[in-house]
Every structure is written in structure tokens, then in C-alpha cells.
Design an enzyme around this catalytic site. Structure first.
Site, PDB file in Angstrom:
ATOM      1  N   GLY A   1      40.692  10.418   1.510  1.00  0.00           N
ATOM      2  CA  GLY A   1      41.926  11.194   1.572  1.00  0.00           C
ATOM      3  C   GLY A   1      42.834  11.001   0.375  1.00  0.00           C
ATOM      4  O   GLY A   1      42.384  10.785  -0.755  1.00  0.00           O
ATOM      5  N   SER A   2      44.130  11.027   0.648  1.00  0.00           N
ATOM      6  CA  SER A   2      45.129  11.183  -0.419  1.00  0.00           C
ATOM      7  C   SER A   2      45.268   9.997  -1.357  1.00  0.00           C
ATOM      8  O   SER A   2      46.043  10.080  -2.315  1.00  0.00           O
ATOM      9  CB  SER A   2      46.489  11.488   0.207  1.00  0.00           C
ATOM     10  OG  SER A   2      46.430  12.725   0.854  1.00  0.00           O
ATOM     11  N   ILE A   3      44.567   8.898  -1.111  1.00  0.00           N
ATOM     12  CA  ILE A   3      44.628   7.823  -2.104  1.00  0.00           C
ATOM     13  C   ILE A   3      43.915   8.247  -3.388  1.00  0.00           C
ATOM     14  O   ILE A   3      43.967   7.540  -4.387  1.00  0.00           O
ATOM     15  CB  ILE A   3      44.069   6.485  -1.565  1.00  0.00           C
ATOM     16  CG1 ILE A   3      42.625   6.626  -1.092  1.00  0.00           C
ATOM     17  CG2 ILE A   3      44.937   5.948  -0.453  1.00  0.00           C
ATOM     18  CD1 ILE A   3      42.008   5.293  -0.660  1.00  0.00           C
TER      19      ILE A   3
ATOM     20  N   LEU B   1      48.136  15.108   3.991  1.00  0.00           N
ATOM     21  CA  LEU B   1      47.126  14.065   3.865  1.00  0.00           C
ATOM     22  C   LEU B   1      47.633  12.962   2.960  1.00  0.00           C
ATOM     23  O   LEU B   1      48.404  13.189   2.086  1.00  0.00           O
ATOM     24  CB  LEU B   1      45.838  14.659   3.314  1.00  0.00           C
ATOM     25  CG  LEU B   1      45.219  15.713   4.201  1.00  0.00           C
ATOM     26  CD1 LEU B   1      44.101  16.413   3.485  1.00  0.00           C
ATOM     27  CD2 LEU B   1      44.690  15.102   5.478  1.00  0.00           C
TER      28      LEU B   1
END
Lengths: 551, 108
Positions: free
Chosen positions: A264-266, A551
Site C-alpha cells: 500500500g501507501s508506504i 490508502l
């Protein structure tokens, strides 16, 4: 028959006496000669009665401070010579009274096989069990002295340490990866880069997470971003290497190395870094994130993000509030090819190369088109192992260079594998963006006062047979700290974590708080000197933009 | 001639006894060495067991509650750390003559 006269009788008597004397003399000479030979030359070796196993010498494993993690202790194994056993069933039944774990039928069968002269009955007996078997006084049994691998700290570092089989051969984890050096003649203890204190803190935080959330699994990593030394690596559920078979298959999975996740958003900090490195993004650029955007057949949306002006969202807004739309707009400026090349350079598109146990290869899209580029920009479509991602994130903790993870000391300056993947200014800018994420964005729960946490949340829907499942999330938090002089990378990944109190299933509410607590606990152990930021100005008024997915 | 033969026999016998005693001494020494090696191995095994016990007893999940409940210890908070400047700021600066100059004090 004529009787012998006295003279003849005397002659025969003398002859008999001489024969006897010669015989006795010869016998005496043989005895004396043999005695002298044995005295001077030593006795000859006879056939060995006892069977002694060649116990494999296996070096200890210790942490970076020398604390014992694995050792070998003397143990006894029970064996038998079936040819010396009178009644196999009787012996097996008697053994069953003191060794309840043995299979009596199988033992009877083995003891009855008179074609063999050696069979194992039970390996690794305790001294008490050995004494009990002695007490039975059974025929045909004997003990073989061996060594037994023991992990005195129980579950601590269980997945990474791995374990040995009954013959003392490493079959999992570091025991397997370093089997040869551990069994080398005169081998010194294997000193790991792991810090047992930090490892315990990480494992106990994952245990606490399991109390707070219903979750399927979890993984955590702490890496010294200046050297690559892995200070902690934990997978939940944990496993006890003393009894690895007692754990289920799900628990035996090492989620740090052998599981791959869409995180996801990492990934968003990586997207920004790629854009800055490509020269297609300036720091004062703004983006319109006020409405969902179409990318091929898909629509990209945001969910509940808070920005001052959604028509002019800054880089800080996009990262701190985790805007998918803004990130996709940035990815479109980079282009699929350059984005692909950046992720390849940083090591997320191939199996990571590092010492120790091997990591799982990533799952990557077959085609890298505009839609793929858009989804990958916010962490969907590429699945990597947590260790692999943490290794890529070291670029933000080491001035734009990634360092290969290391598990064994010594880590000398010459042996550190560095690779420049972005410029130092780019890394510094992204770290500052992540710091703002923790100060005023989605990562606020990760704040650890004094340790300047800079990080990014990631909430990814898990893929299912009918596409992405909004009810099953991978939540993650990737961080470097302290932001002003990064020293460590922390990654927390939770699989399907749902707060038991009924809160949101986002990384902000799950992984971020775990990471913050972990950093607050471990920073003193890692000799990170606390620094307190100057009080910041009050945040300007913000307005809420409600979208359907964040996200 | 007879005396010479007897002398030779005596010398041979003496040498044989000497070799025998040397051999016996070597065997006794070898046995003593073996015994010592057994003792060393046994002590090393005891050390291994004790080190394993020490590691087992010093598990953080055991030591942590003991340190907290019986000694009142707790993890340090960031505010408890201080740099060199902080220490200098609290240190007494004393002249060799014993006079105190204006400056920070070691007193809490």
C-alpha cells in the site's frame, strides 16, 4: 611281558622329567615373552563393545552483545541391539512405561528385526528419563552420548534462528544458512547483528498488537540504515525452535522473509523520490486532488483526506494525507518506464540478495503500462517481502544509498554493501515529507517524542478471487528515525488487523501505533539520543475532502 | 667370559626394567591426561548447561516484571537523557586552589 628293571625305570623317569621340564619351560617362556611384549608394546585393541556416536560439534549462536541464543548440550539417546533382545514385545512395553511418547508397536517391530544389530529407540533423552530406563534393567539396550540443540530464550528470534533436525543438522533459518560455519572444527560462536533486547521489544509489541487486534499475522523489522545491520526481525505468530513441530504451518511461516505483500501507501515516498530524481517534480508543485481520476478502466479515489486546498494540494498534503490521486498524478509525470527502472534499481522487483536465509522473490506485474504504473505508485500490484521493502527504505536513512541487510557480525566499513539509488537531497526531502506525515498527517499515532519519527502509513486491500477485497487489509508503517539524522529503519506489517474495539482498520489506527511504541521502547537500547523539535506554529485551517478510498 | 656374559645379562635386565618403568610411567601419564581431559570436557559441559540456564533465567519476560515490581525500575524516558552540554551545565567548576568560580554546580 617282561618287567622293567630299576635301571631302565630310572632312565624313563629322567626322560619324563625332562619332557615335562621342557614343556613347562616353554610355557613359562611364552608367558614371560607375552607379558614383556604387553608391558613394553602396550595392549592390542579388541573389538569395541560400546557404540559411541560421533557427536556433531555445533557452535553457539549469540546476539550482538554476546547473549546466548542457541547452544548445544549433552544428551543421551537410547539404542538397542535386536540380536541381544529376548522378547521384543516385553521390552517395548516396559519402555513404554517410562517413555510415554514412544510408539510401542513400532518399537516392538524394530526390536524384533534380528537382521540388524543397531536400532534407535528414542533420541535426546533427559537425564531423568535415562535414569528411569536404567532402572528397568532391560537387556540389549544401551545409551549413545550425543548433543542436543537448545534455544534457552524460547520463542525469542525463533523464526530467524531456525532449528536443527535430530541429527544436529541445520534445516531452517540461520541454523541452515550457516550450517557449515557452525559445524566447522573449532568454530567460534556465531555473533548476530540482532540485539536481543530490541528483538524482545519488537516481539512483545507484536504480541500486544495481537491482543488489541484480531489479525492473521504480522511482521516487523528494525535495521540500522547506516550499516544494514538487522537489529530485530520478528514474525507473528511466533515459533519455539525447541519444539518447532508443535507450531502449525501458519505459525512456522517466516513472514519477514518468506511472505510477500502488497504494502500500500508506504510506496508513496518512493514515488515522490522517483519523480524528484527524474527531474519531473518540483518541491513547490501542486496537484488537483479534488475529484477522482480515470486511469484506463479504473477510477482512483481518495478517502477522507484533509488538505487546505484540494485543487492545489502540495507534496506535503499528498504524502501526509496519503492522497492516491496526487500520487497517481505524480506517477504519470514520471512515466511507467522510469518508475519501473527506479523500483528495479532500489531492489523491489527482484529477489533480494543478502546474507543469511533467502527471501521470497517479489510478485510483479507482467506488463508495466499506465494502469500498472498508477496502482504501483500507491503500493498495489507489486508484492514484496517486508525485509525487501525495509532494505529499500534504508535509502531514506542513509542519504540516498540502500544498504544490504546484514545478520552476522562483524559489520565492518569495508563489508557494507551500499548502492546509490537517489541523491542525498532527494532522500532528505522525502524524509521531511514523512516527518510531516507523523507530525500532522496519517502517521500521528507513530509519534515517539524525542525520536523524530518520519514515516508513512500504508493500508492495502488484499487481492481475492474477485479483485481487491475492501474487508481484508494489509496495514503497514515504514519509518526512519530520528528524522534530523536518520539511523534506523522500522517496518511494521499487520495482516488483516481489525481493532477489537471496533475502530477503523487503517494503518493509522493499527500499524502506526505499534511502530511508535516500538521506537519509543527501543531507541534508548539503540543509543539514539533524543532530540526535541522546536514548537511548531499552529496548523492553518484545513478543509476535509471526502472521497471513497484512502490508502 | 662368564663374568662378561653375566654383566651383559645384568645390563640387559637393567635396561629392560628401565624401559618397562618408562613405559609404565608413560601409560600412567596418558591415563592422567585422559582423566584430566574427561574432567575438562565435563566442566565445559557444566559451563554450557549453566550458561543455558543463565540465558533462560535472564529472559526479558522474566526479568522485566521482577525489575519493575521489586526494584521499581522502568524504561528511561527521553527527558531523562542529556547531552554533554547538559552535564556541563550541571557540573561544578572548581579552581585548583579550592575556590569555586561562577559556573554550574554538581549539586542536583
Amino acid at each position: 611281558m617282561t618287567p622293567m628293571g630299576p635301571a631302565e625305570d630310572s632312565v624313563w623317569s629322567r626322560r619324563r622329567a625332562r619332557v615335562i621340564a621342557v614343556g613347562l619351560g616353554l610355557a613359562f617362556a611364552v608367558i614371560v615373552g607375552r607379558t614383556a611384549y604387553i608391558s613394553l608394546a602396550g595392549h592390542e585393541a579388541g573389538p569395541a563393545r560400546a557404540v559411541v556416536a560421533q557427536a556433531q560439534v555445533r557452535a553457539d549462536i549469540v546476539d550482538r552483545n554476546g547473549d546466548l541464543l542457541a547452544t548445544s548440550l549433552p544428551a543421551f539417546s537410547l539404542a538397542a541391539d535386536p540380536r541381544a533382545v529376548w522378547d521384543a514385545a516385553d521390552v517395548a512395553a516396559a519402555l513404554g512405561t517410562v517413555l510415554p511418547d514412544i510408539d510401542i508397536a513400532a518399537t516392538t517391530e524394530r526390536l524384533a528385526d534380528r537382521t540388524r544389530h543397531f536400532v534407535w529407540i528414542e533420541r535426546g533423552l533427559s537425564p531423568r528419563q535415562r535414569q528411569l530406563v536404567f532402572g528397568l534393567g532391560l537387556e540389549g539396550l544401551f545409551f549413545v552420548e550425543e548433543t542436543r540443540r537448545v534455544y534457552p530464550r524460547g520463542r525469542l528470534l525463533g523464526h530467524l534462528l531456525g532449528f536443527t533436525n535430530i541429527d544436529g543438522e541445520g534445516v531452517e533459518g540461520l541454523e541452515r544458512a550457516y550450517d557449515r560455519s557452525l559445524t566447522r572444527e573449532g568454530a567460534e560462536p556465531l555473533r548476530l547483528t540482532i540485539d536481543a533486547g530490541v528483538q524482545y521489544a519488537l516481539e512483545s509489541e507484536l504480541d500486544l498488537a495481537a491482543e488489541e487486534f484480531d489479525m492473521k499475522g504480522a511482521a516487523g523489522v528494525v535495521i540500522d540504515s547506516t550499516t544494514g545491520a538487522v537489529r530485530a526481525a520478528a514474525s507473528w505468530p511466533s515459533v519455539d525452535p525447541n519444539r518447532p513441530r508443535d507450531s502449525g504451518e501458519a505459525a512456522r511461516l517466516n513472514r519477514v522473509f518468506n511472505a510477500v505483500y502488497e504494502l500500500g501507501s508506504i510506496y508513496k515516498p518512493l514515488t515522490v523520490a522517483a519523480a524528484l530524481e527524474s527531474g519531473v517534480l518540483s518541491l513547490d508543485e501542486t496537484f488537483d486532488v479534488s475529484a477522482p481520476i480515470r486511469v484506463g478502466p479504473a477510477t482512483v479515489r481518495d478517502h477522507n483526506i484533509v488538505v487546505r486546498d484540494p485543487h492545489r494540494a502540495t507534496l506535503v498534503d499528498i504524502i501526509a494525507q496519503s492522497s492516491n490521486i496526487g500520487t497517481v498524478l505524480i506517477a504519470q509525470k514520471i512515466g511507467p518506464r522510469r518508475q519501473h527502472d527506479f523500483l528495479e534499481t532500489i531492489g523491489l522487483l527482484s529477489r533480494p540478495e543478502h546474507e543469511g536465509p533467502t527471501s521470497a522473490a517479489p510478485l510483479t506485474p507482467a506488463e508495466w503500462d499506465g494502469l500498472t504504473s498508477a496502482t504501483v505508485s500507491y503500493g498495489h500490484g507489486v508484492a514484496v517481502s517486508p525485509l525487501s521493502f525495509a532494505a529499500a527504505f534504508t535509502a531514506f536513512g542513509d542519504g540516498g544509498e540502500t544498504v544490504a541487510p546484514r545478520f552476522v557480525e562483524p559489520v565492518t566499513a569495508d563489508s557494507i554493501e551500499r548502492k546509490r539509488v537517489m541523491s542525498a537531497p532527494t532522500a532528505a526531502v522525502v524524509v521531511e515529507l514523512m516527518r510531516q506525515t507523523v507530525i500532522a498527517g496519517t502517521g500521528r499515532n507513530a509519534d515517539a517524542p524525542g525520536y523524530q519519527v518520519a514515516g508513512k502509513t500504508g493500508t492495502a486491500e488484499k487481492p481475492g478471487p474477485d479483485g481487491y477485497d475492501p474487508d481484508r487489509n494489509i496495514t503497514s508503517f515504514a519509518a526512519v528515525f530520528p528524522a534530523s539524522r536518520p539511523q534506523f529503519v522500522v517496518l511494521i506489517v499487520l495482516d488483516e488487523a481489525t481493532p477489537k474495539t471496533g475502530g477503523p482498520r487503517t494503518a493509522s489506527a493499527t500499524a502506526a501505533s505499534i511502530a511508535g511504541r516500538l521506537i519509543a521502547r527501543t531507541a534508548p537500547m539503540l543509543n539514539v539520543e533524543p532530540v526535541f523539535d522546536a514548537p511548531s506554529a499552529p496548523a492553518p485551517e484545513m478543509q476535509v475532502v471526502r472521497e471513497t478510498r484512502a490508502l | 667370559m662368564t663374568r662378561l656374559a653375566l654383566l651383559g645379562i645384568l645390563i640387559a635386565a637393567g635396561l629392560a626394567v628401565g624401559v618397562y618403568r618408562a613405559k609404565l610411567g608413560a601409560q600412567e601419564t596418558a591415563a592422567a591426561i585422559e582423566s584430566l581431559e574427561d574432567r575438562i570436557r565435563s566442566v565445559n559441559e557444566e559451563i554450557s548447561v549453566l550458561r543455558a540456564e543463565e540465558a533462560y533465567l535472564s529472559r526479558p519476560e522474566r526479568i522485566g516484571p521482577l525489575a519493575r515490581d521489586r526494584l521499581g525500575l522502568a524504561p528511561p524516558s527521553p527527558e531523562q537523557f542529556s547531552g554533554v552540554e547538559g552535564i556541563v551545565g550541571r557540573a561544578a567548576v572548581t579552581e585548583p586552589s579550592g575556590g569555586t568560580v561562577a559556573g554550574p554546580s554538581l549539586q542536583p
